[in-house]
Design an enzyme around this catalytic site. Structure first.
Site, PDB file in Angstrom:
ATOM      1  N   ASN A   1       0.703  -1.270   0.026  1.00 21.09           N
ATOM      2  CA  ASN A   1       0.049   0.003   0.093  1.00 21.09           C
ATOM      3  C   ASN A   1       0.866   1.209   0.034  1.00 21.09           C
ATOM      4  O   ASN A   1       1.340   1.801  -0.968  1.00 21.09           O
ATOM      5  CB  ASN A   1      -0.934  -0.021   1.236  1.00 21.09           C
ATOM      6  CG  ASN A   1      -1.745   1.445   1.413  1.00 21.09           C
ATOM      7  OD1 ASN A   1      -2.331   1.790   0.151  1.00 21.09           O
ATOM      8  ND2 ASN A   1      -1.621   1.848   2.601  1.00 21.09           N
ATOM      9  N   GLU A   2       1.297   1.653   1.103  1.00 21.16           N
ATOM     10  CA  GLU A   2       2.107   2.926   1.252  1.00 21.16           C
ATOM     11  C   GLU A   2       3.720   2.543   1.759  1.00 21.16           C
ATOM     12  O   GLU A   2       4.070   3.253   2.697  1.00 21.16           O
ATOM     13  CB  GLU A   2       1.558   3.884   2.207  1.00 21.16           C
ATOM     14  CG  GLU A   2       0.133   4.646   1.469  1.00 21.16           C
ATOM     15  CD  GLU A   2      -0.304   5.591   2.529  1.00 21.16           C
ATOM     16  OE1 GLU A   2      -0.217   5.556   3.588  1.00 21.16           O
ATOM     17  OE2 GLU A   2      -1.078   6.429   2.009  1.00 21.16           O
TER      18      GLU A   2
END
Length: 681
Positions: free
Chosen positions: A391-392
């Site tokens: 994701n991040e």
């Protein structure tokens, strides 16, 4: 080359979020109005229908879905009972024991020995008196609707004594009974008993009582209550009003299940898709990573029942005619929290989860996971085309895990499109600019199909950055602007507003995304949903309570862009230049080969009305009239449950020939559609 990120302010006091200090809306509005004295009131704009710049992908505008702000349990998932299987940290969280003073009634959480559903509740009733039972508070109350049947079910078995029936009551906020039901036939074997009843009153803050008739010992589990007016009438399904708001956006994709929730605070709390499929009572209840994240909005009762799991996400995407886009954990917990890493020599289970997920989505019924999908009711494949790895995430640890995962996916599914990350917004995580530059160096070598970038900035930045992607490499990976939202006060500040200034500023930015459709192929606002009494993060696209929902000004901006996308980007200029903020004006133009429409979207961010004089080349003539959709308001205007201060207004406008004039109101976004017999080549 990725642009350098600008520093936007001080750190926010939380391990996850860093705050951007920005000036207040009133000051910005004053500056905007001050500048209108020098802003020309007329713009001469040229549109060339015959000059196609790029195709606008069907996935250009989509939906980012994360279970934050009680978006699923207590929101989209229509289940009304909180902690229905007693799996929260405190087994009776959400429940209250009901009994007469002095009566011998005890509740005993029991262990089933089943790791997927480890608890049930034992009720020991020594003396009934006038009643012994349990009350469930719901999710900030229960939203009960008059004249709508509600389905109740419970797993139950008798252990000893003569408890033979359970009586169910729904009560309003004044403890008046507004619906009653009863289940009979309790035996010594586990069974599911069901009944249905219709409330006599609508109540947003109802509670449910279950009363045991008789004395003795009885075990219960999976206590459930659903309204029957769910999306598509599916039993134990989704709230129809919330899904309808999504369907009205005509999204091109659905990204799920997040978001930071993919990563987890640590790896034990990461999202594991295999725990979210199969029978409802076999899905592993897990603490929600937003349960304890924010000191300003603690939510100790925030768990994930996974009544909406990966099967339901895929089904929702299919309902919305949107491409499914699952994001998987790559062996890294949230780097804003623990940053826990799985050792590289233990990464194989994560790789296998990714391969099995693709099989679940696309495999034949002869495969293990394709058969499970079929057993759940969907023998046809979901035709998943893309998957996000992480994701991040950022740093070399991400690349070390990304590479073997992608190699394994591509070896078995070479056609699968990979979505890579660039961390969070570079302005709000440690060494953000350097980390993002490092990742872009890697992506230029590894060439994922799509790279995901996130932006949580102030309204000024969004207006000033409509040219953000003008200089991106057209031969590199495509761009997914997967999370963005204008922050009126600061990133995730509880004081953020979904006002017209933030929405208008996003509209200006989106014209730049669409104008760069050659490289930007997907975009989505974040977060999507927020419960008015259970939120943790602001701003959000759609707000709801137990009975109602409303669309923010930001939602209407997203919807106008998505439903007026067009199929091909065409040339639109003022004095030979792109309209990317000169004199506060932003614009993009497209043609839609399916409808035969010319579509012009323009945003006036000044405090002065403008007259836009259009010249359209590449066609012989235009029809006499077109359709104009306008969003406008005061910069501080917000929508609410009481009404919409900012919503689209539609009217007919005179067009004709190849030259025409259209008014552009101050602080407004407009969409012009003109039906044409010949849109050019």
């Amino acid at each position: 080359m990725n642009k350098l990120y600008k520093s936007l302010g001080a750190l926010f006091a939380t391990a996850l979020i860093l705050t951007i200090g920005i000036s207040c809306s009133e000051n910005r509005a004053a500056e905007a109005k001050k500048g209108t004295e020098e802003t020309p009131g007329t713009s001469n704009i040229d549109v060339d229908v015959s000059e196609v710049i790029a195709e606008i992908q069907p996935t250009m505008y989509g939906i980012f879905f994360e279970d934050i702000n009680f978006a699923i349990d207590g929101g989209l998932y229509a289940e009304l009972v909180k902690n229905r299987s007693f799996e929260f940290d405190k087994p009776l969280r959400g429940w209250t024991v009901l009994k007469d003073q002095g009566l011998g009634v005890r509740t005993l959480p029991m262990n089933t020995g089943n790791p997927r559903n480890p608890r049930y509740l034992r009720i020991q009733i020594d003396e009934t008196g006038s009643g012994a039972g349990l009350k469930n508070e719901g999710f900030r109350g229960m939203g009960i609707k008059e004249n709508i049947p509600h389905d109740f079910s419970i797993q139950v078995r008798g252990v000893e004594g003569n408890v033979s029936a359970i009586r169910i009551e729904l009560t309003d906020s004044q403890d008046n009974v507004i619906a009653e039901g009863r289940v009979n036939g309790i035996t010594n074997d586990w069974q599911t008993l069901e009944t249905s009843f219709t409330p006599s009153k609508t109540e947003s803050n109802a509670t449910m009582n279950i009363w045991f008739e008789g004395e003795g010992v009885v075990d219960i589990d999976m206590v459930s209550l659903f309204p029957t007016d769910t999306w598509k009438g599916r039993k134990k399904g989704l709230r129809a009003d919330l899904v309808q708001l999504l369907a009205d956006m005509e999204p091109g994709f659905l990204r799920f299940p997040g978001g930071c929730i993919v990563e987890g605070f640590d790896l034990s709390q990461r999202y594991q898709w295999k725990n979210t499929v199969g029978d409802i009572d076999e899905r592993v209840v897990t603490i929600n990573r937003w349960n304890f994240e924010f000191d300003h909005r603690p939510a100790p009762d925030y768990y994930q029942s996974f009544g909406v799991g990966f099967y339901e996400y895929f089904l929702l995407a299919e309902d919305l005619k949107a491409e499914p886009m699952p994001i998987i954990n790559c062996g890294m917990a949230c780097q804003f929290n623990t940053g826990e890493l799985v050792p590289l020599d233990e990464l194989q289970p994560y790789i296998q989860d990714a391969l099995d997920l693709i099989e679940f989505a696309n495999g034949s019924v002869d495969t293990k996971w394709g058969k499970l999908r079929a057993d759940m009711g969907h023998p046809e494949p979901f035709n998943m085309k893309m998957i996000g790895v992480g994701n991040e995430q950022w740093g070399p640890q991400y690349i070390e895990r990304y590479v073997p995962m992608v190699q394994a996916i591509k070896q078995k599914y070479p056609e699968m499109q990979i979505i890579a990350a660039t961390g969070s917004d570079g302005s709000i995580f440690p060494n953000g600019e350097e980390e993002i530059d490092y990742l872009w160096e890697q992506w230029r070598k590894l060439q994922p199909e799509i790279v995901d970038e996130h932006f949580y900035r102030n309204p000024d930045w969004f207006r000033e950055s409509a040219d953000w992607y003008d200089d991106y490499d057209r031969n590199g990976p495509k761009l997914f602007v997967g999370e963005y939202a204008s922050q009126s006060v600061g990133v995730a500040s509880p004081e953020n507003k979904n006002n017209w200034e933030t929405a208008m500023s996003e509209a200006a930015f989106i014209t730049g995304l669409e104008r760069n459709a050659e490289v930007v192929t997907m975009t989505s606002y974040a977060p999507l949903f927020a419960h008015a009494e259970g939120w943790q993060w602001t701003p959000d696209l759609i707000w709801f309570n137990n009975l109602e929902a409303y669309a923010t000004p930001n939602y209407h901006v997203q919807k106008l862009f998505s439903t007026n996308r067009g199929t091909h980007l065409i040339n639109i200029k003022e004095d030979g230049k792109d309209l990317s903020g000169q004199n506060g004006l932003y614009a993009t133009a497209s043609k839609d080969e399916e409808s035969g429409d010319l579509i012009i979207k323009f945003v006036n961010t000044t405090g002065q009305d403008k007259q836009l004089n259009f010249t359209v080349n590449g066609v012989d003539a235009l029809p006499d009239t077109g359709k104009l959709l306008v969003l406008k308001g005061d910069l501080s205007s917000e929508n609410s449950f009481d009404g919409a201060n900012v919503k689209p207004e539609e009217r007919s406008v005179k067009v004709g020939g190849t030259t025409f004039s259209i008014p552009s109101a101050s602080y407004s976004m407009s969409v012009l559609r003109v039906q044409m017999s010949d849109l050019g080549s």
